[in-house]
Each structure stands twice: as structure tokens, then as C-alpha cells.
Design a protein around this motif. Structure first.
Motif, PDB file in Angstrom:
ATOM      1  N   VAL A 113       0.845  11.304 -10.291  1.00  0.00           N
ATOM      2  CA  VAL A 113      -0.280  11.668  -9.448  1.00  0.00           C
ATOM      3  C   VAL A 113      -1.301  12.406 -10.309  1.00  0.00           C
ATOM      4  CG1 VAL A 113      -0.972  12.976  -7.402  1.00  0.00           C
ATOM      5  CG2 VAL A 113       1.214  11.772  -7.442  1.00  0.00           C
ATOM      6  N   ARG A 114      -2.552  12.085 -10.105  1.00  0.00           N
ATOM      7  CA  ARG A 114      -3.629  12.624 -10.948  1.00  0.00           C
ATOM      8  C   ARG A 114      -3.644  14.154 -10.957  1.00  0.00           C
ATOM      9  NH1 ARG A 114      -7.043  10.495  -8.305  1.00  0.00           N
ATOM     10  NH2 ARG A 114      -8.268  12.094  -7.277  1.00  0.00           N
ATOM     11  N   GLY A 115      -3.680  14.719 -12.173  1.00  0.00           N
ATOM     12  CA  GLY A 115      -3.847  16.153 -12.326  1.00  0.00           C
ATOM     13  C   GLY A 115      -2.599  16.978 -12.133  1.00  0.00           C
ATOM     14  N   ALA A 116      -1.446  16.345 -11.932  1.00  0.00           N
ATOM     15  CA  ALA A 116      -0.216  17.113 -11.733  1.00  0.00           C
ATOM     16  C   ALA A 116       0.216  17.773 -13.040  1.00  0.00           C
ATOM     17  CB  ALA A 116       0.904  16.215 -11.213  1.00  0.00           C
ATOM     18  N   ASN A 122       6.525  14.616  -9.351  1.00  0.00           N
ATOM     19  CA  ASN A 122       5.497  13.897  -8.602  1.00  0.00           C
ATOM     20  C   ASN A 122       5.552  12.436  -9.008  1.00  0.00           C
ATOM     21  OD1 ASN A 122       2.927  13.085 -10.426  1.00  0.00           O
ATOM     22  ND2 ASN A 122       3.913  14.931 -11.268  1.00  0.00           N
ATOM     23  N   TRP A 123       5.275  11.570  -8.067  1.00  0.00           N
ATOM     24  CA  TRP A 123       5.223  10.142  -8.389  1.00  0.00           C
ATOM     25  C   TRP A 123       4.456   9.403  -7.317  1.00  0.00           C
ATOM     26  CZ3 TRP A 123      10.000  12.707  -8.044  1.00  0.00           C
ATOM     27  CH2 TRP A 123      10.626  12.667  -6.788  1.00  0.00           C
ATOM     28  N   THR A 124       3.943   8.259  -7.726  1.00  0.00           N
ATOM     29  CA  THR A 124       3.212   7.392  -6.816  1.00  0.00           C
ATOM     30  C   THR A 124       3.566   5.949  -7.145  1.00  0.00           C
ATOM     31  OG1 THR A 124       1.015   6.727  -6.063  1.00  0.00           O
ATOM     32  CG2 THR A 124       1.180   7.445  -8.331  1.00  0.00           C
ATOM     33  N   ILE A 144       5.241   7.963  -2.210  1.00  0.00           N
ATOM     34  CA  ILE A 144       4.463   9.077  -2.751  1.00  0.00           C
ATOM     35  C   ILE A 144       5.250  10.385  -2.690  1.00  0.00           C
ATOM     36  CG2 ILE A 144       3.375   9.461  -0.496  1.00  0.00           C
ATOM     37  CD1 ILE A 144       1.700  10.181  -3.879  1.00  0.00           C
ATOM     38  N   ASN A 145       5.177  11.133  -3.770  1.00  0.00           N
ATOM     39  CA  ASN A 145       5.537  12.554  -3.793  1.00  0.00           C
ATOM     40  C   ASN A 145       4.455  13.199  -4.642  1.00  0.00           C
ATOM     41  OD1 ASN A 145       6.452  15.139  -4.306  1.00  0.00           O
ATOM     42  ND2 ASN A 145       8.574  14.530  -4.674  1.00  0.00           N
ATOM     43  N   ALA A 146       3.460  13.767  -3.999  1.00  0.00           N
ATOM     44  CA  ALA A 146       2.272  14.232  -4.717  1.00  0.00           C
ATOM     45  C   ALA A 146       2.527  15.471  -5.558  1.00  0.00           C
ATOM     46  CB  ALA A 146       1.137  14.496  -3.736  1.00  0.00           C
ATOM     47  N   SER A 177       2.128   5.835   3.117  1.00  0.00           N
ATOM     48  CA  SER A 177       3.581   5.742   3.054  1.00  0.00           C
ATOM     49  C   SER A 177       4.188   7.129   2.855  1.00  0.00           C
ATOM     50  CB  SER A 177       3.995   4.826   1.896  1.00  0.00           C
ATOM     51  OG  SER A 177       3.559   5.373   0.660  1.00  0.00           O
ATOM     52  N   ALA A 178       5.508   7.179   2.940  1.00  0.00           N
ATOM     53  CA  ALA A 178       6.243   8.423   2.690  1.00  0.00           C
ATOM     54  C   ALA A 178       6.953   8.295   1.345  1.00  0.00           C
ATOM     55  CB  ALA A 178       7.222   8.685   3.830  1.00  0.00           C
ATOM     56  N   ASP A 179       8.075   8.982   1.189  1.00  0.00           N
ATOM     57  CA  ASP A 179       8.789   8.957  -0.087  1.00  0.00           C
ATOM     58  C   ASP A 179      10.107   8.204   0.028  1.00  0.00           C
ATOM     59  OD1 ASP A 179       9.360   9.450  -2.739  1.00  0.00           O
ATOM     60  OD2 ASP A 179      10.163  11.453  -2.392  1.00  0.00           O
ATOM     61  N   LEU A 180      10.138   7.172   0.860  1.00  0.00           N
ATOM     62  CA  LEU A 180      11.354   6.372   0.994  1.00  0.00           C
ATOM     63  C   LEU A 180      11.395   5.325  -0.113  1.00  0.00           C
ATOM     64  CD1 LEU A 180      11.396   5.824   4.863  1.00  0.00           C
ATOM     65  CD2 LEU A 180      12.554   7.592   3.516  1.00  0.00           C
ATOM     66  N   PRO A 181      12.547   5.130  -0.764  1.00  0.00           N
ATOM     67  CA  PRO A 181      12.634   4.203  -1.892  1.00  0.00           C
ATOM     68  C   PRO A 181      12.857   2.749  -1.471  1.00  0.00           C
ATOM     69  CG  PRO A 181      14.727   5.308  -1.624  1.00  0.00           C
ATOM     70  CD  PRO A 181      13.797   5.896  -0.586  1.00  0.00           C
ATOM     71  N   ASP A 182      12.328   2.358  -0.309  1.00  0.00           N
ATOM     72  CA  ASP A 182      12.449   0.979   0.154  1.00  0.00           C
ATOM     73  C   ASP A 182      11.184   0.613   0.914  1.00  0.00           C
ATOM     74  OD1 ASP A 182      12.689   1.937   2.854  1.00  0.00           O
ATOM     75  OD2 ASP A 182      14.819   2.274   2.528  1.00  0.00           O
ATOM     76  N   ALA A 183      11.150  -0.583   1.472  1.00  0.00           N
ATOM     77  CA  ALA A 183       9.913  -1.099   2.070  1.00  0.00           C
ATOM     78  C   ALA A 183       9.667  -0.637   3.504  1.00  0.00           C
ATOM     79  CB  ALA A 183       9.946  -2.627   2.034  1.00  0.00           C
TER      80      ALA A 183
END
Length: 203
Positions: A113-116, A122-124, A144-146, A177-183
Motif C-alpha cells: 500500500v502506498r506510503g506504508a 500491509n498488502w493489496t 486489502i490490509n492497508a 473487498s476485505a482481507d479474505l484470501p479467496d474470491a
């Protein structure tokens, strides 16, 4: 496939990059038209921009802007505003389906995520999808986990320096979306070429 830093059967085209950079040129694996012209190759920046202008040299920074932008090459598609600087960050491609209904997924996996702050959690996850036969383009908002970064991108298509189409809210389109690792929590934006239907309805 699970939304994780590695996807089985995917081909990595760009790994961690401390500064904005382009991937090597890649081949489009089926006939695909962008703005009515068949495009055979593309490259992707570590800042979320896919371009068919493979001769482009200047790399857009990770700070997105309203489209059209002079920072973006002609014939580009983007989720502009991410950074490929984390240890697990990678851009990978994978083809799904069978001809003549295949999709090429260009996946930003575990992107930063930008600027982290470096090393923070954090991940997107976004994917840009090109679809055979329909020439449709999809932007898939996956995960997303900002953390302590900025969640917001310019999502859209730039034909040239004067013509572009963008998702409302660009350059600050946040994940739905949320931070679920599936669709199960995925959302997407779709761009379809040619004459548009009178009503925006889908069965």
C-alpha cells in the motif's frame, strides 16, 4: 486460486523493486483489441500500470493522478497507486479458460500500500484482466490490509494524452473487498468496448 503471494501455475514477470520500474515486455497470449487495434505485447510497472506502449521509458511514480495524465503512456490500463517494494511483492500472469473464451490475469500479488512504513503489515491485491473475443477489460479488487499506508488508486484506461476513462473517485478509489484470501469478497469494475447498451442492467 487462493489470493496469496504465490499462485500455482502463474508466471512471475516482476519482483520487488525499490524504485518504480517496468517489467520486461510480455506477449498477449490471444488476439486482443485495445481501442479497436490488435495489441500483441505489453509491459507492467511496479506502480500498477499496464501499457501496450512497450517503447515507453519513463515509469509513473506510485502517486496517482486524475486521468488522462501526462505521466501515463498512451494505450495503458491501470490500478495506478500501489508500490512493489515489499519482500513478498510480485506481478504475475496466468491464463484461465479455453479458447475462444480465455482471460489473461495480470496479478499484483501482496503488493504494498502506498506510503506504508517499510516492514509493516500491509498488502493489496488487484488484478487487471484481459478477455478474449469480447475485448473486455476487468479490474478485480481482491484483498486489502492497508496497515499505515494509503488505500487509493486511479483505476481506468488511458487511450492517449487527451482521452481516458476512469472509475468514479479516481485517483482515490479505495478497496471494496476485505482481507479474505479467496474470491468471496471480491469486487470488480468492467470496461466494454464498442456501443454501450441503453440501460446498465445485468441478469
Amino acid at each position: 486460486d487462493a489470493e496469496q503471494p504465490a499462485v500455482a501455475g502463474a508466471t512471475a514477470i516482476l519482483a520487488v523493486s525499490s524504485t518504480p520500474t517496468w517489467s520486461p515486455a510480455q506477449t498477449v497470449p490471444f488476439s486482443f483489441q485495445f481501442n479497436g487495434i490488435v495489441e500483441t505485447s505489453f509491459k507492467v510497472s511496479s506502480t500498477g500500470v499496464l501499457t501496450f506502449t512497450t517503447s515507453a521509458v519513463a515509469v509513473p511514480t506510485s502517486t496517482p493522478a486524475v486521468l488522462p495524465s501526462a505521466s501515463i503512456p498512451d494505450k495503458s490500463i491501470m490500478t495506478w497507486g500501489v508500490e512493489g517494494v515489499g519482500a513478498n511483492d510480485a506481478i504475475a500472469t496466468k491464463v484461465y479458460g479455453t479458447a475462444p473464451n480465455r482471460q489473461l490475469w495480470v496479478m499484483f500479488l501482496s503488493y504494498s500500500v502506498r506510503g506504508a512504513t517499510a516492514g509493516s503489515s500491509n498488502w493489496t491485491y488487484y488484478s487487471i484482466v484481459l478477455e478474449e473475443s469480447s475485448n473486455a477489460i476487468f479490474f478485480v479488487d481482491q484483498r486489502i490490509n492497508a496497515g499505515n499506508g494509503t488505500d487509493g488508486c486511479a483505476i481506468g484506461i488511458q487511450i492517449d494524452g487527451t482521452t481516458a476513462y476512469q472509475v468514479a473517485g479516481s485517483p482515490n478509489v479505495a478497496h471494496l473487498s476485505a482481507d479474505l484470501p479467496d474470491a468471496t469478497d471480491n469486487k470488480y469494475y468492467a470496461f466494454f468496448p464498442g456501443p454501450q447498451p441503453q440501460y446498465d442492467a445485468k441478469g
